[in-house]
Design a protein around this motif. Structure first.
Motif, PDB file in Angstrom:
ATOM      1  N   ASP A   2       7.788  15.071  36.706  1.00 13.43           N
ATOM      2  CA  ASP A   2       7.274  16.096  37.678  1.00 13.43           C
ATOM      3  C   ASP A   2       8.089  17.303  37.991  1.00 13.43           C
ATOM      4  O   ASP A   2       9.401  17.285  37.944  1.00 13.43           O
ATOM      5  N   HIS A  28       0.195  13.780  25.359  1.00 15.56           N
ATOM      6  CA  HIS A  28       0.251  12.733  26.423  1.00 15.56           C
ATOM      7  C   HIS A  28      -0.330  11.647  25.608  1.00 15.56           C
ATOM      8  O   HIS A  28       0.211  10.353  25.504  1.00 15.56           O
ATOM      9  N   HIS A  68      -1.287  20.054  25.689  1.00 13.92           N
ATOM     10  CA  HIS A  68      -0.432  18.997  26.483  1.00 13.92           C
ATOM     11  C   HIS A  68      -1.233  17.742  26.228  1.00 13.92           C
ATOM     12  O   HIS A  68      -0.591  16.701  26.487  1.00 13.92           O
ATOM     13  N   ARG A 125       9.923  19.773  34.528  1.00 16.22           N
ATOM     14  CA  ARG A 125       8.925  19.664  33.475  1.00 16.22           C
ATOM     15  C   ARG A 125       9.177  20.703  32.572  1.00 16.22           C
ATOM     16  O   ARG A 125       9.025  20.776  31.144  1.00 16.22           O
ATOM     17  N   HIS A 145       4.006  11.369  24.297  1.00 14.63           N
ATOM     18  CA  HIS A 145       4.698  12.197  25.085  1.00 14.63           C
ATOM     19  C   HIS A 145       4.714  12.114  26.697  1.00 14.63           C
ATOM     20  O   HIS A 145       3.611  12.121  27.115  1.00 14.63           O
ATOM     21  N   ASP A 146       5.826  12.448  27.215  1.00 14.18           N
ATOM     22  CA  ASP A 146       5.653  12.548  28.850  1.00 14.18           C
ATOM     23  C   ASP A 146       6.718  13.398  29.219  1.00 14.18           C
ATOM     24  O   ASP A 146       7.781  13.974  28.470  1.00 14.18           O
ATOM     25  N   HIS A 147       6.534  13.890  30.623  1.00 17.60           N
ATOM     26  CA  HIS A 147       7.672  14.828  31.121  1.00 17.60           C
ATOM     27  C   HIS A 147       7.748  14.710  32.654  1.00 17.60           C
ATOM     28  O   HIS A 147       6.890  13.709  33.078  1.00 17.60           O
TER      29      HIS A 147
END
Length: 132
Positions: free
Chosen positions: A108, A100, A96, A112, A104-106
């Protein structure tokens, strides 16, 4: 902590995530810290006064160069709550954090878990754990 991953498996998880991006010559550090330490980092750099499981900080213009901080205490509590192995949760956090750093991002919250980043993370974890 119930079980800790080996250094070799932490390295394999980081390398698997790095292999997904343009990370030739990448340098990163992975540091395991106490709940108090990660809480201070979270407060000082994100304005959130609470412990978290993982923080990733990119260094300079290269998003794949950076520092990852993982709190085994928080990871272990989360693993127990979800009925997972603590060592596996730590490897998940390594992946993870590297993702990042690669940009990459997700979202909240619950969204997610359906994000492309989360799906990639879980595929990489399965491969590292020999379940792919």
């Amino acid at each position: 902590m119930e079980s800790a991953p080996s250094n070799a498996s932490v390295d394999a998880a980081a390398r698997a995530a790095l292999a997904t991006g343009p990370a030739e010559g990448a340098e990163l550090s992975i540091t395991f810290v106490s709940a108090a330490s990660i809480r201070a980092l979270n407060r000082d750099y994100h304005g959130v006064d609470g412990a978290t499981d993982v923080l990733a900080f990119g260094l300079g213009a290269d998003p794949w160069l950076g520092d990852i901080y993982i709190c085994p205490e928080v990871a272990d509590a989360a693993a127990r709550e979800m009925g997972l192995d603590s060592a596996e949760e730590i490897l998940r956090l390594v992946i993870h954090g590297v993702l990042h750093l690669l940009g990459h991002d997700h979202p909240d919250g619950e969204a997610r878990y359906a994000s492309p980043m989360f799906r990639l993370q879980e595929r990489l974890l399965a491969a590292v754990r020999g379940r792919a």
